[in-house]
Design a protein around this motif. Structure first.
Motif, PDB file in Angstrom:
ATOM      1  N   ALA A 273      45.164  49.599  29.576  1.00 44.03           N
ATOM      2  CA  ALA A 273      44.487  50.193  28.428  1.00 44.03           C
ATOM      3  C   ALA A 273      45.119  51.545  28.117  1.00 44.03           C
ATOM      4  O   ALA A 273      44.445  52.572  28.055  1.00 44.03           O
ATOM      5  CB  ALA A 273      42.994  50.353  28.721  1.00 44.03           C
ATOM      6  N   MET A 274      46.422  51.542  27.994  1.00 37.72           N
ATOM      7  CA  MET A 274      47.117  52.796  27.661  1.00 37.72           C
ATOM      8  C   MET A 274      48.296  52.486  26.761  1.00 37.72           C
ATOM      9  O   MET A 274      48.441  51.364  26.301  1.00 37.72           O
ATOM     10  CB  MET A 274      47.546  53.510  28.921  1.00 37.72           C
ATOM     11  CG  MET A 274      48.450  52.680  29.800  1.00 37.72           C
ATOM     12  SD  MET A 274      48.781  53.478  31.364  1.00 37.72           S
ATOM     13  CE  MET A 274      49.494  55.010  30.834  1.00 37.72           C
ATOM     14  N   SER A 275      49.152  53.466  26.527  1.00 38.00           N
ATOM     15  CA  SER A 275      50.241  53.255  25.588  1.00 38.00           C
ATOM     16  C   SER A 275      51.116  52.066  26.004  1.00 38.00           C
ATOM     17  O   SER A 275      51.598  52.013  27.134  1.00 38.00           O
ATOM     18  CB  SER A 275      51.082  54.525  25.507  1.00 38.00           C
ATOM     19  OG  SER A 275      52.243  54.222  24.777  1.00 38.00           O
ATOM     20  N   PRO A 276      51.346  51.121  25.088  1.00 37.35           N
ATOM     21  CA  PRO A 276      52.103  49.911  25.422  1.00 37.35           C
ATOM     22  C   PRO A 276      53.518  50.212  25.920  1.00 37.35           C
ATOM     23  O   PRO A 276      54.127  49.362  26.557  1.00 37.35           O
ATOM     24  CB  PRO A 276      52.179  49.138  24.111  1.00 37.35           C
ATOM     25  CG  PRO A 276      51.175  49.748  23.218  1.00 37.35           C
ATOM     26  CD  PRO A 276      50.885  51.133  23.712  1.00 37.35           C
ATOM     27  N   ARG A 277      54.017  51.404  25.645  1.00 39.47           N
ATOM     28  CA  ARG A 277      55.386  51.643  26.101  1.00 39.47           C
ATOM     29  C   ARG A 277      55.494  51.667  27.626  1.00 39.47           C
ATOM     30  O   ARG A 277      56.567  51.572  28.177  1.00 39.47           O
ATOM     31  CB  ARG A 277      55.982  52.891  25.457  1.00 39.47           C
ATOM     32  CG  ARG A 277      55.409  54.198  25.889  1.00 39.47           C
ATOM     33  CD  ARG A 277      56.182  55.330  25.172  1.00 39.47           C
ATOM     34  NE  ARG A 277      55.864  56.618  25.729  1.00 39.47           N
ATOM     35  CZ  ARG A 277      54.780  57.315  25.410  1.00 39.47           C
ATOM     36  NH1 ARG A 277      53.917  56.840  24.536  1.00 39.47           N
ATOM     37  NH2 ARG A 277      54.549  58.488  25.967  1.00 39.47           N
TER      38      ARG A 277
END
Ligand code: BG6
Length: 487
Positions: free
Chosen positions: A117-121
């Motif tokens: 649940a964080m930046s997809p990068r």
């Protein structure tokens, strides 16, 4: 109710999604007994929080949902915080040790649910480390829940998927689309495949057109930074809208199992006509909200460019070229700062081939499925006007179904349902990679045409509080149709 044993490891544990959706949903599962004793949650993020502080945050996020302080404390004691830098390998060693300790303490038996649940990068890096640093167990299941956005086009989604699939096979990847957890979205299958009247008529011989509206009254709020780079096409059409369209147009699944349902959806999306540039110009319109009703224009919001060309509204006509659906226009629209919050589907049936009621105009029959804000069903029919003596007139009759107050209370939050599905290993309400591939190819063609400015649009082009630019009405008018849902 069968208790589920699981260790959750949430990446992005301090974030907004975790606090607003995940912790309350996990708490509901706890109250209902799906999670009882044999579970624990590790929250990770960069911030250096203590377990005590984390548990206070968890308690705050379930404020008003519990009867006794004791329940809240007992629940939050299952939460552990681990400060974590996702790119630092040594941090995964610490995380593994904590995971092993908790697995033993709570007798979990090796089941792990990794929630990204964080930046997809960072998804690729995280998955790679989960495997290489042996956070995946050999004694239980290892599932990864992936939040959106899954890429920003076909190419980046493919890269992301390749990264994830190095560590997790497709069956263990749960790509979340929270619209698939909504009761009335799930009801589409029951309505279509549980009733002869709709099953028999759900095709191009009887359906005139299908309309899907996902309208929002809110603006971009505090998410303008992300939204500027996404726009309504990527934010809502690529995922939620195309998932709903797949459910509305797929052929009957062979059986109601994960594999068969997903195959039916994959096939529907495979038949989605990908447009050429000229066809995009013909079939899709975009908008951006201007000021209105004392609300600022999109370009005046924090973190947006003063000349931003990000679309906050999209309307389009889709075609699904299957034997049953070919030729049925599927009109879709979504936007921010529209007149109201509504998620709704209108299936407009063709009129009878011959009107025998001479002077009486017959109307189209319409099945309306309202998903939000109030789940409901409506069937509009032609009926005799009752009580006119010897006259015979027809008028429009509405058959309405609304949830009782009791039923409304029993409707679980979408995230709660989907997390429980993931715990049970039920994948049908998650997006398969093949669905995503077709979705992105369709969306990329539109994006490309717009980036080339085929439609020469001028933004802003609709005021806050209305249903988008007038090009949206014209899109349907060209076909002799109109939006059923008007405000
Ligand atoms: C999210 C989008 O996926 O869905 C948001 O990123 C949007 O922009 C939200 O507001 C809408 O969800 P719901 O459940 O409120 O209709």
């Amino acid at each position: 109710i069968k208790e589920q044993k699981a260790l959750f490891i949430i990446f992005g544990g301090t974030g907004d999604l975790a606090q607003r959706k995940l912790y309350p949903s996990i708490f509901e599962l706890y109250k209902k007994g799906y999670l009882k004793r044999n579970f624990a949650i590790i929250g990770t993020a960069r911030r250096p929080w203590t377990n005590d502080y984390y548990r206070e945050i968890v308690k705050d996020s379930i404020d008003g949902m519990y009867d006794s302080e004791q329940t809240a404390i007992a629940f939050s004691n299952h939460f552990y915080y681990q400060s974590h830098n996702v790119t630092d390998t040594s941090h995964y060693v610490t995380l593994r040790q904590l995971a092993e300790k908790l697995d033993g303490k709570y007798e979990i038996g090796g089941n792990r649910l990794f929630y990204l649940a964080m930046s997809p990068r960072f998804f690729g890096t995280i998955c790679e480390h989960l495997k290489s640093q042996e956070l995946k167990t050999t004694t239980g299941y290892n599932r990864v829940i992936v939040e959106k956005p899954f890429g920003r086009d076909f190419a980046s989604a493919t890269i992301l998927n390749n990264e994830i699939s190095q560590s997790f096979p497709e069956d263990d990847v749960f790509r979340i689309d929270h619209y698939l957890g909504k009761e009335m979205v799930q009801n589409i299958a029951a309505i279509r495949f549980g009733n002869s009247i709709f099953n028999a008529m759900w095709n191009n011989r009887y359906i005139s057109n299908i309309q899907v509206t996902l309208s929002e009254a809110l603006g971009v709020e505090e998410r303008a930074g992300y939204y500027e780079t996404a726009g309504a096409l990527r934010d809502m059409i690529q995922n939620h809208m195309l998932q709903i369209v797949a459910l509305l147009t797929m052929s009957a699944p062979v059986s109601f199992t994960d594999a068969d349902i997903r195959n039916a959806k994959i096939n529907a999306l495979k038949c989605l006509k990908v447009y050429t540039k000229d066809e995009v110009k013909e079939n899709f319109v975009r908008g951006q909200y201007d000021s209105g009703r004392n609300l600022p224009a999109y370009r005046q919001e924090d973190q947006t460019a003063p000349d931003s060309m990000t679309e906050t509204f999209v309307a389009g006509k889709l075609l699904i070229n299957t034997m049953d659906m070919a030729g049925v226009p599927i009109y879709v629209r979504t936007g921010k700062r529209l007149a109201t919050k509504a998620t709704r589907i209108d299936v407009v049936f063709k009129q009878v081939p011959n009107n025998v009621f001479a002077d009486n105009d017959l109307r189209h029959d319409v099945l309306t499925i309202t998903v939000d804000p109030e789940p409901s069903l409506r069937l509009q029919l032609n009926s005799k006007t009752i009580g006119q003596g010897y006259d015979f007139d027809t008028h429009r009759l509405n058959l309405d179904y609304k949830l009782s107050e009791e039923q409304k209370k029993s409707v679980p939050e979408a995230y709660e349902k989907l997390i429980l599905d993931a715990l049970k290993g039920k994948a049908s309400n998650f997006t398969h990679w093949k669905e995503l591939q077709y979705s992105w190819k369709f969306v990329d063609a539109i994006r490309q045409a717009w980036d080339d400015n085929v439609d020469q649009v001028v933004f802003p082009n609709y005021p806050c509080g209305e249903m988008g630019p007038d090009t949206s009405e014209k899109l349907l008018a060209k076909d002799g149709n109109h939006w059923e849902f008007t405000i």
